[in-house]
Design a protein around this motif. Sequence first.
Motif, PDB file in Angstrom:
ATOM      1  N   TRP A  88       0.829  -1.201   0.000  1.00  0.00           N
ATOM      2  CA  TRP A  88       0.000   0.000   0.000  1.00  0.00           C
ATOM      3  C   TRP A  88       0.870   1.260   0.000  1.00  0.00           C
ATOM      4  N   ARG A  95       0.909   7.894  -6.010  1.00  0.00           N
ATOM      5  CA  ARG A  95      -0.181   8.871  -6.030  1.00  0.00           C
ATOM      6  C   ARG A  95       0.215  10.239  -5.496  1.00  0.00           C
ATOM      7  N   ARG A 226      -6.052   8.500  -8.571  1.00  0.00           N
ATOM      8  CA  ARG A 226      -6.602   7.490  -7.665  1.00  0.00           C
ATOM      9  C   ARG A 226      -7.742   6.749  -8.351  1.00  0.00           C
ATOM     10  N   ARG A 227      -7.652   5.421  -8.300  1.00  0.00           N
ATOM     11  CA  ARG A 227      -8.714   4.579  -8.827  1.00  0.00           C
ATOM     12  C   ARG A 227      -8.618   3.200  -8.186  1.00  0.00           C
ATOM     13  N   LYS A 228      -9.659   2.437  -8.322  1.00  0.00           N
ATOM     14  CA  LYS A 228      -9.686   1.106  -7.716  1.00  0.00           C
ATOM     15  C   LYS A 228      -8.737   0.168  -8.465  1.00  0.00           C
ATOM     16  N   GLY A 229      -8.226  -0.790  -7.703  1.00  0.00           N
ATOM     17  CA  GLY A 229      -7.441  -1.850  -8.321  1.00  0.00           C
ATOM     18  C   GLY A 229      -6.004  -1.512  -8.625  1.00  0.00           C
ATOM     19  N   GLN A 230      -5.463  -0.394  -8.101  1.00  0.00           N
ATOM     20  CA  GLN A 230      -4.091  -0.025  -8.426  1.00  0.00           C
ATOM     21  C   GLN A 230      -3.072  -0.978  -7.814  1.00  0.00           C
ATOM     22  N   ARG A 232      -3.574  -4.246  -7.232  1.00  0.00           N
ATOM     23  CA  ARG A 232      -3.614  -5.458  -8.060  1.00  0.00           C
ATOM     24  C   ARG A 232      -2.948  -5.219  -9.409  1.00  0.00           C
ATOM     25  N   GLU A 233      -3.088  -4.002  -9.926  1.00  0.00           N
ATOM     26  CA  GLU A 233      -2.450  -3.667 -11.195  1.00  0.00           C
ATOM     27  C   GLU A 233      -0.933  -3.799 -11.094  1.00  0.00           C
TER      28      GLU A 233
END
Length: 440
Positions: A88, A95, A226-230, A232-233
């Motif tokens: 994280w 970011r 910022r977005r979801k799944g970063q 996991r990406e």
Amino acid sequence: MPAYAGGAETDQLDRNTAAPPPRSSMFGSLRVRNYRLYASGQVVSLVGLWMQRVAQDWLVLELSDGSPVALGIAAALQFAPTLLLSLWAGVLADRLDKRKLLLVLETGLGLCALVLGLLDVTGVAELWHVYLLCLLLGAVSAVETPVRQSFVVEMVGRDQLTNAVALNSMTFNLARMVGPAVAGGLIVFVGTGWVFLINAASFLGVLLGLFLMNPRELHRGDPVPRRKGQLREGLRYVRKRADLVILLFLVFFISTFGLNFYVTLAVLARNTFGGDASAYGLLSTMLAVGTLAGATLAAKRSANGKPRLRLLIIGALAFGVLEIVAGVLPTMWLTGVALIPLGIAMMTFTTTANATVQLAVEPAMRGRVMGLYMLVFLGGNPVGGPVMGWLAEHFTPRAPLVVGGAVSIVAAVVGGIVLARRGGLALPIPRLGLRRRSRP
């Protein structure tokens, strides 16, 4: 390892990592003002950090009646947060403004040292206090380390990255040479508590350096929205790079089982050689002489900007062999002498691995990949620390060095063979680079 006797595998890595023609000397990164401020602050802060490491280990041994297991538990608590937070932290590094984030995180590290020092000098420190502060310190460090690692390229730019990584290692290991020796003497004369307080004050150096930087001179890429799944990406990005997976495998096993000096040196000094804190400081300083020499050699090699696969594997193999040698020598002085070439091999491996990974990835992924790298590099310590402490307590304090060296040799051989069969370490780096962003 005949596959690395000058074959195409090494040549491929050299071609893939080739940088523009060198324009700097061994200390080229210091021409950058922002990096000079950073490095100056780090010199002060890292001396204090190494003083605290010696004092913390010695305090744990005093509060636990010399238990190697207690020392392993303290190390595990300090590194355990890496398992949960470093990935994280990599997302945050991609970011957010890394400089501002580091100002907050370095303040947190200083406060941890201050609290432990106050508990110790007032005579109320107990083992559980040390354990708790190890956990808090580890939580802040788990976020700070990937951010700091990925901030280097923003200070110096892509062309100077390899040199800056090597100079960072020189700074780290210069402090590693000075800090333990100073701490050993201070512990004998004034106790461990004042060492923690000195470390807390030393953070003013790195905070001042960060504060005085000119943000307009940083080489920043476009921030990642910022977005979801970063997270996991980032993991998918590494998973598709089998060459990076193999390199991370090698780093994990050597760091988890081979880089166990935070457990072994204190136990060797106290329980095997019958020494006091100054003996521990001496062994730590001898290792630091080697790591400083290794970092200096890495800085000289960085003038050509080419981290080499052959050097990575040779460094890992040499480290494993020399660790076994250090583990079986009969006297403290012979062990100390053996720690010098051991430190050179250790820094050869770690600096090459760090620079290779950073140069391998796209700028938008660097924070997340370095978060994973630090997870691999430090995340095994919650396992390796107690295991090495158990070996030292139930067999001999020499056992962790011998076992760690053997594991390092096996990991180097396996990793080298697999990479050789794959044709080397492919680093497809786009020529996008980081650009300096100027404000109107």
